[in-house]
Design an enzyme around this catalytic site. Structure first.
Site, short mmCIF file in Angstrom:
data_model
loop_
_atom_site.label_atom_id
_atom_site.label_comp_id
_atom_site.label_asym_id
_atom_site.label_seq_id
_atom_site.Cartn_x
_atom_site.Cartn_y
_atom_site.Cartn_z
N GLY A 50 30.96 41.31 114.54
CA GLY A 50 32.09 41.52 113.50
C GLY A 50 32.14 40.18 112.72
O GLY A 50 32.96 40.19 111.96
N HIS A 105 27.19 31.38 116.17
CA HIS A 105 27.15 32.18 117.46
C HIS A 105 26.93 31.03 118.31
O HIS A 105 26.42 31.29 119.58
CB HIS A 105 26.02 33.34 117.42
N PHE A 227 34.96 49.01 105.49
CA PHE A 227 33.46 49.17 105.83
C PHE A 227 32.93 49.87 104.36
O PHE A 227 31.72 49.53 104.24
CB PHE A 227 33.15 50.04 106.96
N MET A 230 32.28 47.21 101.80
CA MET A 230 31.51 46.27 102.26
C MET A 230 30.27 46.70 101.89
O MET A 230 29.01 46.05 101.52
CB MET A 230 31.71 45.63 103.52
#
Length: 281
Positions: A50, A105, A227, A230
């Site tokens: 996410g 990440h 969602f 987006m």
């Protein structure tokens, strides 16, 4: 189950950690020594947890839900995770007129040391490991030079090893949560919490960033970051996936699920994170 999965192609192993091919050998050191600004907001996740949704939430909060300003900013600064290519240099060049929202990440030992010392803020999102893996496989299976991840069975096997791309879910998330959950500049959310209480999580992020919004502005942020909206907005960077909690049931075999549960129970036993992970809502 696939035995002897194909050798990884095109990835970059640096100090025992597996990165994408477009991460340079000196990138981990450059990130670790990255100069953090007081108003920086780092959005950190394991892949496919996410990150783009959370980045969009943060940007919306900083711009008080103003769609035109958000679109203009996104189009002028279309960057992905700091570790990819020369993104860290581009982030360094960002104006000081507004907070930088920096995605990554990166594992905890690569994170900018100034962040760990309390400078800047971190919004960290954790997704349950089963849904996370299915989403990760859907993303990886079509990538070039990642043959081991093309088939579900071989990707499942790879995900249990330390040499998985970006490490495995447990090795990545547990050190962050277990050692940094009580730090004032870290906010930990779960993907499932964001799905279940979208507005509540927006309010929590506002409070964490010391960015109070009116009820109307909060509602606008929530509307902008559904969602469906987006996906309709082309300026939302690389938004992909169904985002369904419990989607793992469509892919895990009974044997894989039993095996994964056993590993999960072993790795999570006695951890604080175990109390927050849910596999359906």
């Amino acid at each position: 189950m696939t035995e002897n999965p194909k050798t990884l192609l095109g990835l970059n192993v640096i100090n025992g950690f597996t990165w994408p091919p477009h991460v340079h050998d000196d990138t981990p050191d450059n990130i670790h020594n990255f100069k953090v600004r007081e108003d920086d907001v780092f959005v950190l996740t394991y892949p496919k947890s996410g990150i783009h949704w959370t980045q969009t939430l943060v940007e919306n909060i900083l711009f008080e839900g103003n769609s035109d300003k958000i679109k203009k900013d996104s189009e002028s600064n279309p960057l992905g995770p700091i570790e990819l290519g020369d993104n860290f240099k581009k982030y360094e060049s960002f104006s000081t007129e507004k907070p930088r929202v920096i995605m990554s990440h990166a594992p905890v030992d690569v994170l900018p040391k100034q962040l760990l010392e309390g400078k800047g803020k971190v919004v960290f999102v954790i997704r349950n490991p089963k849904d996370n893996l299915v989403s990760y496989w859907n993303f990886l299976k079509d990538r070039q030079n990642l043959e081991e991840y093309e088939q579900w069975d071989s990707c499942f096997e790879a995900s249990l090893r330390a040499d998985m791309l970006y490490g495995n879910w447990f090795d990545f998330n547990l050190p962050y949560y277990e050692h940094h959950r009580n730090k004032k500049n870290f906010l930990f959310l779960t993907y499932e919490e964001m799905e279940l209480d979208h507005k509540g999580c927006v309010v929590r992020i506002c409070e964490f960033l010391s960015r109070p919004l009116s009820e109307e502005q909060v509602d606008k942020v929530v509307e902008n970051t559904t969602f469906s909206n987006m996906k309709a907005n082309k300026h939302v960077l690389c938004f992909q996936g169904k985002g369904i909690v419990g989607d793992w049931k469509t892919r895990f075999t009974v044997a894989q699920n039993e095996r994964f549960d056993a590993i999960c129970n072993q790795r999570m036993e006695g951890t604080a994170l175990a109390k927050r992970i849910v596999f359906e809502i």
